[in-house]
Structure formats: structure tokens, C-alpha cells
Design an enzyme around this catalytic site. Structure first.
Site, mmCIF file in Angstrom:
data_model
loop_
_atom_site.group_PDB
_atom_site.id
_atom_site.type_symbol
_atom_site.label_atom_id
_atom_site.label_comp_id
_atom_site.label_asym_id
_atom_site.label_seq_id
_atom_site.Cartn_x
_atom_site.Cartn_y
_atom_site.Cartn_z
ATOM 1 N N THR A 174 0.836 -1.203 0.000
ATOM 2 C CA THR A 174 0.000 0.000 0.000
ATOM 3 C C THR A 174 0.871 1.253 0.000
ATOM 4 O O THR A 174 1.942 1.253 0.591
ATOM 5 C CB THR A 174 -0.855 -0.014 1.280
ATOM 6 N N VAL A 203 -12.893 -4.997 1.155
ATOM 7 C CA VAL A 203 -12.363 -3.639 1.251
ATOM 8 C C VAL A 203 -11.528 -3.570 2.523
ATOM 9 O O VAL A 203 -11.949 -4.073 3.575
ATOM 10 C CB VAL A 203 -13.500 -2.597 1.265
ATOM 11 N N GLY A 204 -10.347 -2.976 2.419
ATOM 12 C CA GLY A 204 -9.447 -2.909 3.569
ATOM 13 C C GLY A 204 -9.602 -1.629 4.367
ATOM 14 O O GLY A 204 -10.623 -0.943 4.299
ATOM 15 N N THR A 225 -0.668 1.279 6.773
ATOM 16 C CA THR A 225 -0.440 0.126 5.897
ATOM 17 C C THR A 225 -0.396 -1.129 6.761
ATOM 18 O O THR A 225 -0.183 -1.046 7.960
ATOM 19 C CB THR A 225 0.885 0.283 5.110
ATOM 20 N N GLY A 226 -0.610 -2.271 6.146
ATOM 21 C CA GLY A 226 -0.595 -3.517 6.907
ATOM 22 C C GLY A 226 -1.895 -4.274 6.708
ATOM 23 O O GLY A 226 -2.624 -4.009 5.749
ATOM 24 N N GLY A 228 -5.384 -4.871 6.726
ATOM 25 C CA GLY A 228 -6.502 -3.940 6.847
ATOM 26 C C GLY A 228 -7.542 -4.329 7.885
ATOM 27 O O GLY A 228 -8.092 -3.466 8.570
HETATM 28 N N1 ASP Z 1 -3.752 -2.061 4.342
HETATM 29 C C1 ASP Z 1 -3.917 -2.667 3.056
HETATM 30 C C2 ASP Z 1 -5.187 -3.467 3.049
HETATM 31 O O1 ASP Z 1 -5.425 -4.204 3.975
HETATM 32 C C3 ASP Z 1 -2.785 -3.552 2.644
HETATM 33 C C4 ASP Z 1 -1.405 -3.038 2.921
HETATM 34 O O2 ASP Z 1 -1.191 -2.009 3.520
HETATM 35 O O3 ASP Z 1 -0.431 -3.633 2.529
HETATM 36 O O4 ASP Z 1 -5.891 -3.399 2.089
#
Ligand code: ASP
Length: 324
Positions: A174, A203-204, A225-226, A228
Site C-alpha cells: 500500500t 475492502v481494507g 499500511t498492513g 486492513g
Molecule cells: N492495508 C492494506 C489493506 O489491507 C494492505 C497493505 O497495507 O499492505 O488493504
């Protein structure tokens, strides 16, 4: 010169240095540098924080090395689906979009939703129809699928991924940006293809205001990020705000505490960038690796991937003084 600053991220992931080849590492650093410059240029000319975060994120949406726009992770069906959000800390207006498939720059769709739509969150075909009416550029779905992500999808299929909800891949990069402009306005933007092998329609956190994205001129701007599911349940972006506003924490402490809140219940990869009203940035992540960057007015650009590089971030102030 008036104060302004921008911080960006290109995603947090749990990987070790031995798992990342040099070429890819270089591409990440180049991509982050281009994104930082794009946002910095807007701010330097007196542009708004909203335009700066959009500009930075757009470059990463075009860069196939990141998981946003072109190069996004694929769903279980082998398709892309984008989520994005942008928030204006001055007006507390936000624009967010989820599960779109054809808009070249999901972050620009989020911005036109913020500016021209009575709603804050538009998803799927409704969001795409709005993008069409607003004359945003749409692309053939093929444009977004890179050979690398296509291969990752095929590998997953072979693994017999039908085993329900197995740990969902590590290719989740992300992108996001937070900025302070010369007029003291903060903004945050986040854009993503979401998790590898997600279900269609998933949906994240990125378009969840207060979850993955938040900005408020009084206090801070945040982009996460991470995983979701974990981040939205922790309302992480708004927790940073709350830690600063109500608990009187310093910016870095607020970022760390928000990230680790309910760690026992909310386990998973998490990362965030935050900026305060002075243009200071905080980086917090539990992965040991987060693609990130920062630059303030007349300062040197800071680009980093690994945790140990944060030592250099703390010396930014010194670099600035030495120059003047
Ligand atoms: N946060 C994003 C999601 O879960 C993914 C990511 O940050 O890598 O859609």
C-alpha cells in the site's frame, strides 16, 4: 521560508534483508524518491497539502513496484480491486473509494469524491460511473496486471489456496502520504490494491476514515499500511490523533502506542506514517521493514526501508542546519 513537509510510505511488510533482492530494493528507493519529489514540488510552489499528497501517491500508483494502481495485488479471481482515500485536515472533508477496477488513479477518484460529491465513500461500479462522469482516465484491466503479480496469483492457485483464509501473502505494498502545506493545512492520502488473494469485494482499511487514513489540522495527518482487517478494527489512524489530543503524547509515542494498542487481540502486520502541525513526521511499524520517506522545507530527502535506517531520520535536523 515558510514551514512545509511531506512524508510518504510504500507499505510495511514482514520480510528479512535476505528475502529482498538488490534490484527490487533499488526500485523501491527510486520509486520513493520520485514520489517524495513530486509531493515536495507541489508544496515548494505554495500548493496545497491535498494536491501534494495526491501528486506523491499518483507516482506510486503508476509505478508497478508498488501495490497500488498498476502493479496491484490480485484477488482470488485474478483481478485487481483498488481502495483509496484522501482527507483534508482543514475542512475535515474526505473522499474514499473501494473495490474499483478501471480507474487509473484511484487517489484522484478519491479526491474528486472529496471535492465534488455529497458522499464520502463510493464503491464499485457506482464509483466507476462517477469517475467516468468526472472524466478521469480509465484503463483496460490488463494495464494494471504486472507479470510479477500474475505469477504470484498463479503460484497461489497452485498451492491449492482453497484452504480457507490462509495467511494472505506478503505482497502488500500500500502507498500513502501525509503533508503540511505553507498555510498550515494537513492532508492524508492512502491507495492500495489490498491484500494478495483477497476475496472479491473485500475492502481494507485504506478507505476507512479514521481506520487507515485521517487528517485534522488541529492535530495530525495519518496514513496506515498492513493488514486492513486489524487496522480498521483498531481504528489506528484516529488513535494516533486521540493519543496526541487527549493523552498529550509526543508524535512518535502517539504513533507507536496507536500501532500497538490491543496488540494481543489485533495481531498482524501494521505500519503508519504521521505528521503533526509543525511538519514533524513519525514512522511506526511492527514489521522491521517499511518503505518510507520524508522531506521538509529546505531539508534533505530521507528515504528508508529497514528499521536501522531510522537513525538517519533523526539527523535530518542537523543536515538542515549544516546546509544553512
Ligand atoms: N492495508 C492494506 C489493506 O489491507 C494492505 C497493505 O497495507 O499492505 O488493504
Amino acid at each position: 521560508m515558510k514551514k512545509f513537509a511531506i512524508a510518504i510510505h510504500g507499505g510495511a511488510e514482514s520480510i528479512k534483508p535476505s528475502e529482498l533482492d538488490k534490484e527490487k530494493e533499488e526500485k523501491y528507493r527510486e520509486g520513493l524518491t520520485v514520489a517524495l519529489q513530486a509531493g515536495y514540488k507541489v508544496l515548494e510552489k505554495g500548493g496545497t497539502a491535498i494536491d501534494a499528497v495526491e501528486a506523491a501517491v499518483m507516482t506510486m500508483e503508476e509505478n508497478p513496484v508498488f501495490n497500488a494502481g498498476r502493479g496491484s495485488s490480485l484477488t482470488q479471481r485474478g483481478e485487481v480491486e483498488f481502495d483509496a482515500a484522501i482527507m483534508d485536515g482543514k475542512t475535515l472533508r474526505a473522499g474514499a473509494t473501494g473495490a474499483t477496477r478501471y480507474v487509473k488513479h484511484p487517489i484522484s477518484l478519491a479526491k474528486v469524491i472529496l471535492q465534488k460529491c455529497d458522499h464520502a465513500l463510493l464503491i464499485g461500479t457506482g464509483a466507476e460511473e462517477f469517475a467516468l462522469r468526472q472524466k478521469l482516465e480509465l484503463m483496460d484491466p490488463e494495464y494494471f496486471v504486472t507479470p510479477e503479480k500474475d505469477q504470484a496469483w498463479r503460484d497461489k492457485q497452485q498451492e491449492g489456496l482453497k484452504k480457507k483464509h490462509e495467511k494472505m501473502g506478503s505482497m502488500a505494498d500500500t502507498v500513502g502520504a501525509v503533508a503540511l502545506d505553507m498555510d498550515g493545512n494537513l492532508a492524508a492520502a492512502t491507495s492500495t490494491g489490498g491484500l494478495t488473494d483477497k476475496m472479491k469485494g473485500r475492502v481494507g482499511d485504506s478507505p476507512i476514515i479514521g481506520g487507515g487514513t485521517y487528517a485534522n489540522n488541529e492535530v495530525c495527518a495519518v496514513s496506515c499500511t498492513g493488514e486492513g482487517e486489524v487496522i480498521m478494527r483498531g481504528v489506528v489512524a484516529h488513535e494516533v490523533y486521540a493519543m496526541l489530543k487527549y493523552a498529550g503524547e509526543s508524535l512518535q509515542a502517539a504513533a507507536e502506542k496507536a500501532l500497538h494498542l490491543h496488540d494481543d487481540l489485533l495481531q498482524g502486520d501494521k505500519g503508519l506514517i504521521a505528521m503533526d502541525t509543525e511538519g514533524n513526521a513519525a514512522f511506526a511499524y511492527n514489521t522491521g521493514f517499511m518503505k518510507r520517506g520524508y522531506q521538509e522545507a529546505e531539508g534533505e530527502p530521507f528515504i528508508a526501508l529497514w528499521e536501522k535506517e531510522d537513525q538517519n531520520y533523526k539527523s535530518i535536523g542537523k543536515a538542515k542546519k549544516a546546509k544553512s
